[in-house]
Design an enzyme around this catalytic site. Structure first.
Site, short mmCIF file in Angstrom:
data_model
loop_
_atom_site.label_atom_id
_atom_site.label_comp_id
_atom_site.label_asym_id
_atom_site.label_seq_id
_atom_site.Cartn_x
_atom_site.Cartn_y
_atom_site.Cartn_z
N LYS A 127 -112.14 -57.97 -1.39
CA LYS A 127 -111.39 -58.57 -0.95
C LYS A 127 -110.30 -58.39 -0.01
O LYS A 127 -109.79 -59.27 0.36
CB LYS A 127 -110.18 -59.97 -1.94
CG LYS A 127 -111.03 -60.40 -3.74
CD LYS A 127 -110.74 -60.09 -4.68
CE LYS A 127 -111.01 -61.24 -6.22
NZ LYS A 127 -110.39 -61.09 -7.03
N GLN A 156 -105.38 -58.84 -10.63
CA GLN A 156 -106.58 -58.77 -10.64
C GLN A 156 -107.30 -58.90 -12.18
O GLN A 156 -106.18 -57.90 -12.43
CB GLN A 156 -107.33 -57.80 -10.21
CG GLN A 156 -108.72 -56.99 -10.06
CD GLN A 156 -109.29 -58.79 -9.53
OE1 GLN A 156 -109.57 -59.02 -8.61
NE2 GLN A 156 -109.86 -59.06 -10.87
N ASP A 173 -104.85 -67.96 -7.38
CA ASP A 173 -106.08 -68.05 -7.76
C ASP A 173 -106.12 -69.23 -8.49
O ASP A 173 -106.66 -69.77 -8.95
CB ASP A 173 -105.40 -66.82 -9.09
CG ASP A 173 -106.96 -65.81 -8.56
OD1 ASP A 173 -107.54 -65.98 -7.77
OD2 ASP A 173 -106.59 -64.90 -9.10
#
Ligand code: NAD
Length: 280
Positions: free
Chosen positions: A51, A95, A118
């Site tokens: 990422k 994460q 997200d």
């Protein structure tokens, strides 16, 4: 047709890169993505590294904030609070998975919905379900873009989704409803999954079970999107019997090289969206 997720992701990243470079020329500012990583779980390390690498390539200023596995929940919450208040921060990503002492729900709810790259914050989930503007979770977002590469108009199509997670199945269903599909979600407690799958013109599989979907579960002329990532000895496979099914259907994503690259490209797209929303 085998849907080339790598190529589609590259096209999307190039569009994002161009847009960021134009904005930078005009106002000398670029988006920034802050990734919180707790512990050293190997798959998370790989995902985060990818990422960060891809975000830097398109001109996003990205940063990893690392904490040891035994960090106190309060410390992570304080950091999120600080990032929420910082005007220079466009996107915040924590994460997952998180260690036991950290309450995932508390973490997700604290992230400013406008920085929630997200799309997991309940306010974004609710907006998506209501058909309003929202941040869209990256994996289903990527799946939808791939489906639309094959078929632009999805209205009236029968879509079946295997899996009902907040990460994949549920937001995928909302996105396909928004496209006017008739949507069925099946999961571990569904009876006769094969019969349901056989109705699918679009089948999205996100169960995390290798070779779950067999050749006689799919219709000819259907579109198959395989979200699964399963490690088998020395190779990665998805949730569908790819080799047998690829000859039968209209289009299918491979694993690797299908949904995975699109997920990261959509994260970059979301970060740019958050950044632009703060400019106006
Ligand atoms: P999850 O474990 O949270 O959810 C799995 C879902 O599948 C559940 O809703 C469960 O009811 C359903 N399920 C389990 N067994 C089933 C069965 N036998 N029949 C029908 N349904 C069944 O998983 P998740 O986080 O949604 O991830 C699913 C898969 O997608 C995993 O392999 C994961 O690694 C992968 N994944 C890939 C990407 C990507 O970018 N490609 C991103 C996220 C997750």
């Amino acid at each position: 047709m085998i849907i080339d997720g790598k190529k589609e992701a590259e096209i999307l990243r190039n569009e994002i890169k161009r847009e960021i470079s134009q904005i930078k020329k005009k106002i000398n500012k670029a988006p920034s993505l802050h990734v919180i990583l707790v512990g050293n779980f190997a798959p998370s390390e790989i995902y985060v590294r990818n990422k960060i690498k891809k975000s830097k390539e398109v001109g996003i200023n990205s940063k990893i904030i690392r904490y040891p596995k035994d960090v106190k929940e309060e410390e992570v919450l304080n950091k999120i609070d600080e990032l929420n208040k910082d005007n220079e921060v466009s996107g915040i990503l924590v994460q997952l998975p998180l260690p036991k002492q950290i309450n995932k729900e508390k973490i997700i709810k604290l992230i400013n919905p406008l920085k929630d790259v997200d799309g997991f914050h309940p306010s974004n989930v609710g907006n998506l379900a209501s058909g309003y503007s929202s941040m869209i979770p990256c994996t289903p977002f990527g799946c939808l873009l791939l489906i639309k590469k094959v078929e632009k108009n999805l209205s009236g199509k029968h879509a079946v989704i295997i899996g009902r997670s907040n990460l994949n199945g549920k937001p995928m269903a909302q996105l396909l409803l928004k496209e006017n599909c008739t949507v069925t979600i099946v999961h571990s407690k569904t009876k006769n999954i094969k019969d349901e799958c056989l109705k699918a013109e679009i089948l999205v599989v996100a169960a995390g079970i290798p070779n779950l979907v067999k050749e006689d579960w799919v219709k000819t002329n259907s579109i198959i999107i395989d979200v699964g990532i399963n490690k088998l000895e020395n190779r990665i496979v998805g949730d569908v019997e790819f080799e047998k099914i690829k000859e039968k259907v209209k289009a299918i994503t491979p694993v690797p090289g299908g949904v995975g690259p699109m997920t990261i490209a959509c994260l970059l797209k979301n970060t740019l969206k958050c950044f632009k929303a703060r400019l106006t």
